[in-house]
Scaffold this active site. Structure first.
Site, PDB file in Angstrom:
ATOM      1  N   THR A 229      -4.049  22.841  -2.230  1.00 52.61           N
ATOM      2  CA  THR A 229      -3.849  23.712  -1.076  1.00 52.61           C
ATOM      3  C   THR A 229      -2.691  23.201  -0.231  1.00 52.61           C
ATOM      4  O   THR A 229      -1.843  23.968   0.228  1.00 52.61           O
ATOM      5  CB  THR A 229      -5.135  23.789  -0.227  1.00 52.61           C
ATOM      6  OG1 THR A 229      -6.207  24.239  -1.048  1.00 52.61           O
ATOM      7  CG2 THR A 229      -4.951  24.730   0.950  1.00 52.61           C
TER       8      THR A 229
ATOM      9  N   ASP B 280      -0.199  21.473  -1.329  1.00 51.32           N
ATOM     10  CA  ASP B 280       1.020  21.763  -2.092  1.00 51.32           C
ATOM     11  C   ASP B 280       1.468  23.208  -1.891  1.00 51.32           C
ATOM     12  O   ASP B 280       2.669  23.492  -1.800  1.00 51.32           O
ATOM     13  CB  ASP B 280       0.804  21.495  -3.579  1.00 51.32           C
ATOM     14  CG  ASP B 280       0.615  20.019  -3.887  1.00 51.32           C
ATOM     15  OD1 ASP B 280       1.007  19.187  -3.046  1.00 51.32           O
ATOM     16  OD2 ASP B 280       0.076  19.706  -4.966  1.00 51.32           O
TER      17      ASP B 280
ATOM     18  N   ILE C  73       9.448 -15.094  11.539  1.00 48.96           N
ATOM     19  CA  ILE C  73       8.223 -15.715  12.053  1.00 48.96           C
ATOM     20  C   ILE C  73       8.142 -17.145  11.549  1.00 48.96           C
ATOM     21  O   ILE C  73       8.311 -17.394  10.343  1.00 48.96           O
ATOM     22  CB  ILE C  73       6.972 -14.924  11.603  1.00 48.96           C
ATOM     23  CG1 ILE C  73       7.053 -13.485  12.114  1.00 48.96           C
ATOM     24  CG2 ILE C  73       5.693 -15.578  12.107  1.00 48.96           C
ATOM     25  CD1 ILE C  73       5.901 -12.618  11.649  1.00 48.96           C
TER      26      ILE C  73
ATOM     27  N   GLU D  33      -3.349 -10.356  11.709  1.00 49.90           N
ATOM     28  CA  GLU D  33      -2.997  -9.247  10.813  1.00 49.90           C
ATOM     29  C   GLU D  33      -2.595  -9.782   9.450  1.00 49.90           C
ATOM     30  O   GLU D  33      -2.079 -10.906   9.342  1.00 49.90           O
ATOM     31  CB  GLU D  33      -1.812  -8.457  11.397  1.00 49.90           C
ATOM     32  CG  GLU D  33      -2.021  -7.956  12.796  1.00 49.90           C
ATOM     33  CD  GLU D  33      -0.723  -7.503  13.453  1.00 49.90           C
ATOM     34  OE1 GLU D  33      -0.790  -7.052  14.600  1.00 49.90           O
ATOM     35  OE2 GLU D  33       0.348  -7.628  12.819  1.00 49.90           O
TER      36      GLU D  33
ATOM     37  N   LYS E 260      -0.159 -10.454   6.460  1.00 53.55           N
ATOM     38  CA  LYS E 260       1.302 -10.587   6.369  1.00 53.55           C
ATOM     39  C   LYS E 260       1.737  -9.841   5.104  1.00 53.55           C
ATOM     40  O   LYS E 260       1.626 -10.364   3.997  1.00 53.55           O
ATOM     41  CB  LYS E 260       1.730 -12.046   6.317  1.00 53.55           C
ATOM     42  CG  LYS E 260       3.236 -12.241   6.340  1.00 53.55           C
ATOM     43  CD  LYS E 260       3.609 -13.716   6.353  1.00 53.55           C
ATOM     44  CE  LYS E 260       5.116 -13.899   6.432  1.00 53.55           C
ATOM     45  NZ  LYS E 260       5.824 -13.310   5.287  1.00 53.55           N
TER      46      LYS E 260
ATOM     47  N   ARG F  27      15.686  -4.465   8.595  1.00 54.40           N
ATOM     48  CA  ARG F  27      15.752  -5.633   9.473  1.00 54.40           C
ATOM     49  C   ARG F  27      17.144  -6.260   9.474  1.00 54.40           C
ATOM     50  O   ARG F  27      17.631  -6.705  10.504  1.00 54.40           O
ATOM     51  CB  ARG F  27      14.710  -6.674   9.033  1.00 54.40           C
ATOM     52  CG  ARG F  27      14.720  -7.920   9.901  1.00 54.40           C
ATOM     53  CD  ARG F  27      13.620  -8.895   9.529  1.00 54.40           C
ATOM     54  NE  ARG F  27      13.744 -10.116  10.313  1.00 54.40           N
ATOM     55  CZ  ARG F  27      14.476 -11.159   9.957  1.00 54.40           C
ATOM     56  NH1 ARG F  27      15.143 -11.140   8.807  1.00 54.40           N
ATOM     57  NH2 ARG F  27      14.551 -12.226  10.724  1.00 54.40           N
TER      58      ARG F  27
ATOM     59  N   GLU G 118       6.150  -2.121   8.168  1.00 55.27           N
ATOM     60  CA  GLU G 118       6.404  -2.762   6.878  1.00 55.27           C
ATOM     61  C   GLU G 118       6.278  -1.711   5.784  1.00 55.27           C
ATOM     62  O   GLU G 118       5.198  -1.149   5.562  1.00 55.27           O
ATOM     63  CB  GLU G 118       5.412  -3.892   6.624  1.00 55.27           C
ATOM     64  CG  GLU G 118       5.766  -4.777   5.451  1.00 55.27           C
ATOM     65  CD  GLU G 118       6.698  -5.918   5.829  1.00 55.27           C
ATOM     66  OE1 GLU G 118       7.019  -6.734   4.958  1.00 55.27           O
ATOM     67  OE2 GLU G 118       7.092  -5.994   7.019  1.00 55.27           O
TER      68      GLU G 118
ATOM     69  N   LYS H 156       0.583 -19.068   5.861  1.00 52.12           N
ATOM     70  CA  LYS H 156       0.872 -18.591   4.511  1.00 52.12           C
ATOM     71  C   LYS H 156      -0.225 -18.984   3.519  1.00 52.12           C
ATOM     72  O   LYS H 156      -0.936 -19.971   3.688  1.00 52.12           O
ATOM     73  CB  LYS H 156       2.213 -19.171   4.028  1.00 52.12           C
ATOM     74  CG  LYS H 156       3.415 -18.792   4.884  1.00 52.12           C
ATOM     75  CD  LYS H 156       3.759 -17.335   4.752  1.00 52.12           C
ATOM     76  CE  LYS H 156       4.319 -17.006   3.388  1.00 52.12           C
ATOM     77  NZ  LYS H 156       5.647 -17.576   3.131  1.00 52.12           N
TER      78      LYS H 156
ATOM     79  N   CYS I   3       6.845   2.991 -34.000  1.00 51.94           N
ATOM     80  CA  CYS I   3       6.891   4.428 -33.754  1.00 51.94           C
ATOM     81  C   CYS I   3       7.623   5.073 -34.924  1.00 51.94           C
ATOM     82  O   CYS I   3       8.701   4.619 -35.321  1.00 51.94           O
ATOM     83  CB  CYS I   3       7.632   4.717 -32.443  1.00 51.94           C
ATOM     84  SG  CYS I   3       8.127   6.435 -32.250  1.00 51.94           S
TER      85      CYS I   3
END
Length: 706
Positions: A63, A65, A110, A150, A152, A173, A209, A348, A455
């Site tokens: 719908t 679409d 950071i 949050e 990273k 950035r 991000e 980290k 193949c």
């Protein structure tokens, strides 16, 4: 005000249970079209917000679409296109280059560490400085600090600027002060709103991000491998490579997403970071649902440990967590250094090392039809290199190792180059991976030959076709410098080339209509192709890509049979005779026989021979006057073709190769030469001679080039 309000259903028919049986576009007046366009744009923006931000769609995909297509049709028919329209998400015209734009506020890096003691030192410094700035003595109670924690994200950080609710620009950035204006590309990302919702600030600059979800990354890599393209090393590389495409329509086809996580500047700032994040969804800005607020550093460290445990189950890549001071006034007091904000710290994760999970398996089709299963991995560090794919070699080895999608495996690198799955560390599946019955590229049957699989499509398979053309034009083939991997793919995808023989029917006008092709590049390529119409027999045999017949074996076959007709007759009717040639045994002879008795290959070779006449090899006419020398040729020669010049030096004992190295003795440069070989010659101190100097060099040894 958002369409999600109570009486929105009454004002916009395209929000809930929208009709999709539209009147024909040509039956609408311009005023009626404008009214419908405004309603459709408003509704689609709300559906986008519900889908990307709320994860709560209220209409089916088909719908949506239908509404989107209707909007496109109306904009096209009545000339109502607008930069803020949701239809801009399908891309636009390619641009020549990116403009540089200055950031509203610095986008600094950071400070980071993987050591919890460093995180505690960060917390101590924050509390100490806030306490001292507040006038408290060192003996008094430490400042109270809340942290917003949050994930990273391992993506591409960007600035998004909204003026009066409309996306004005999106900037990478860059160096933190300025970056590339990639607004055209950002508009193609579904989760980037073109207009904000609700009660938004008049001016808003936010940091987000851009990333590629892990499942989408693996699927995208699978498609690249099956198309014969080089896969991306990891989702971040895929994202960075995509966002800087000059063609927005390419970006629109790739599965990018975005999380918004910080306000860089605004006409109306909140007092805390958590308050900003709470308002983001109201404005249509997608935030991550793993954000948490803690009241001390221990809570932040615990948060990081929880995220590390959850890392493999997340649908996106993260490489740590970010710990931010919540209070905006405190942030201002803490300030920044030249490189990073003093109010944020990244804790980290350790790098994944050698052991990882198989997310999917792609099937790669080689030039000869060989099927190679490739494991698509959750990116892992192997010897200091990030690896996202590894060879599974062949069906027999897969069965022996009992490896499958979902298994945890150990990855190693053969000779520090080629990654491969060494062993299964932990089963996450039942049984082992089974190759498909049919080729994913051409749908021809896949057949087993001992431990290998092939193949059966031959040159009718696009994957084999592209690689065959690339090989035909390569240094080991006829050395057509203007035909590399990218240009071959472009010619095949555009429909200009459907076989090797089609190269000889290309025309300048058709080439110059392709992106990136000008008059000069088209004419140079056509001149190179024209020169290849009478190649030395050895070069032609090598260029055909016959299994196990490279340049050295091709030279032996050319010396043995002299003409292509004699060689082909033996290959088809008397393969035993091939075994009398140096370096050719029973297996290679059988492969050559199979190649020429294949109906598809026979038709492809016959088509090439309508344009190409391989020259007869006459080894008796040669000598050893140039023994030990290696020549490389570039550009067009007068009086003789480049292939003839190569054949001449080889007949007199020299080597003629397609690429310059430290072992090259001379680079012979003709008209319209390629830049790469000249640059390589200068880098390797290889003497560069023109055609006259080359002729003089030969004449000094009693060799006539005519």
């Amino acid at each position: 005000m958002s369409l999600a309000d109570e009486n929105a259903d009454e004002t916009n028919p395209y929000l809930r249970d929208p009709p999709t049986d539209f009147d024909p576009v040509e039956d609408l007046s311009e005023d009626e079209a404008r009214e419908q366009v405004a309603l459709l744009r408003e509704a689609i923006r709300e559906h986008d917000r519900r889908y990307y931000v709320e994860n709560d769609p209220i209409i089916a995909d088909r719908t949506y679409d239908a509404l989107f297509t209707r909007l496109q049709d109306l904009e096209d028919e009545f000339g109502l296109a607008h930069p803020d329209s949701p239809t801009r998400s399908v891309g636009g015209e390619p641009i020549e280059e990116f403009e540089t734009a200055e950031h509203v506020a610095p986008m600094l890096s950071i400070d980071a560490s993987g050591d919890p003691d460093d995180v505690r030192e960060f917390d101590e410094r924050v509390r100490r400085e806030l306490r001292e700035r507040g006038g408290a003595s060192a003996d008094e109670h430490a400042a109270e600090v809340d942290y917003v924690c949050e994930p990273k994200f391992d993506g591409v950080s960007m600035e998004f600027v909204y003026e009066d609710g409309s996306l004005e620009r999106a900037v990478t950035r860059g160096d933190g002060r300025e970056g590339d204006d990639v607004t055209h590309n950002a508009r193609t990302i579904g989760s980037v709103p073109h207009r904000l919702h609700g009660d938004y600030p008049e001016f808003l600059a936010v940091r987000g991000e851009v990333y590629m979800p892990k499942d989408a990354f693996q699927e995208h890599n699978r498609e690249r491998i099956e198309r014969g393209e080089e896969p991306f090393a990891n989702p971040r590389n895929a994202t960075a490579g995509t966002i800087r495409q000059l063609d927005p329509s390419i970006v629109a086809e790739r599965p990018l997403d975005v999380f918004f996580f910080d306000v860089l500047d605004a006409s109306d700032l909140e007092d805390s970071h958590r308050a900003e994040l709470e308002r983001f969804p109201d404005w249509g800005l997608r935030v991550n649902d793993r954000v948490a607020v803690v009241d001390d550093v221990t809570g932040a460290i615990d948060y990081r440990d929880r995220m590390l445990d959850a890392r493999d189950d997340l649908p996106y890549e993260i490489d740590g967590v970010v710990i931010k001071v919540d209070d905006r006034e405190a942030r201002e007091e803490l300030g920044r250094t030249a490189r990073h904000d003093r109010w944020a710290y990244a804790y980290k994760f350790p790098a994944r090392s050698e052991v990882t999970t198989i997310a999917d398996v792609a099937v790669q089709i080689g030039r000869t039809g060989r099927v190679t299963p490739v494991a698509l991995l959750d990116p892992v560090d192997v010897g200091g290199v990030t690896v996202s794919r590894a060879s599974l070699h062949n069906p027999e080895e897969i069965a022996a190792k009992n490896v499958n999608v979902g298994d945890t495996v150990r990855v190693q690198r053969a000779g520090d180059v080629i990654p491969y799955v060494a062993e299964v560390v932990e089963k996450g599946s039942d049984g082992h991976y089974e190759l498909p019955d049919r080729c994913p590229v051409c749908d021809s049957p896949i057949e087993r030959d001992g431990p290998m699989a092939f193949c059966t499509g031959g040159l009718a398979c696009d994957a084999q076709l592209r690689r065959s053309i690339e090989y035909y034009a390569s240094d080991d083939g006829l050395d057509l410098e203007g035909l590399g991997e990218k240009s071959v793919r472009q010619l095949v995808d555009s429909g200009l080339v459907g076989s090797v023989a089609d190269l000889y029917e290309l025309d300048r006008e058709a080439l110059t209509e392709l992106d990136g092709w000008g008059e000069t590049s088209a004419e140079n390529l056509l001149a190179e192709i024209d020169e290849s119409r009478e190649p030395p027999l050895a070069d032609f045999l090598s260029a055909l890509g016959i299994p196990h017949v490279g340049p050295a074996t091709a030279r032996e076959l050319a010396r043995e049979f002299g003409t292509f007709e004699a060689f082909r007759e033996a290959a088809v009717a008397d393969p035993d005779r091939l075994e009398g040639v140096d370096e050719i045994g029973e297996t290679v002879a059988e492969q050559i026989h199979d190649f020429f008795t294949s109906e598809a290959n026979a038709e492809a070779v016959d088509a090439i021979l309508e344009h190409v006449s391989p020259r007869e090899t006459d080894v008796e006419a040669g000598g050893d006057e140039l023994d030990g020398l290696t020549f490389v040729f570039t550009g067009s020669l007068e009086g003789v073709t480049r292939s003839e010049a190569q054949a001449t030096v080889e007949a007199h004992g020299a080597n003629a190769t397609g690429s310059v190295s430290g072992n090259t003795d001379y680079l012979v440069v003709g008209e319209n030469p390629g830049a790469t070989k000249r640059e390589d010659a200068e880098a390797n101190d290889v003497p560069i001679v023109d055609e006259n100097e080359f002729r003089e060099l030969l004449a000094a040894r009693g060799i006539d080039l005519e």
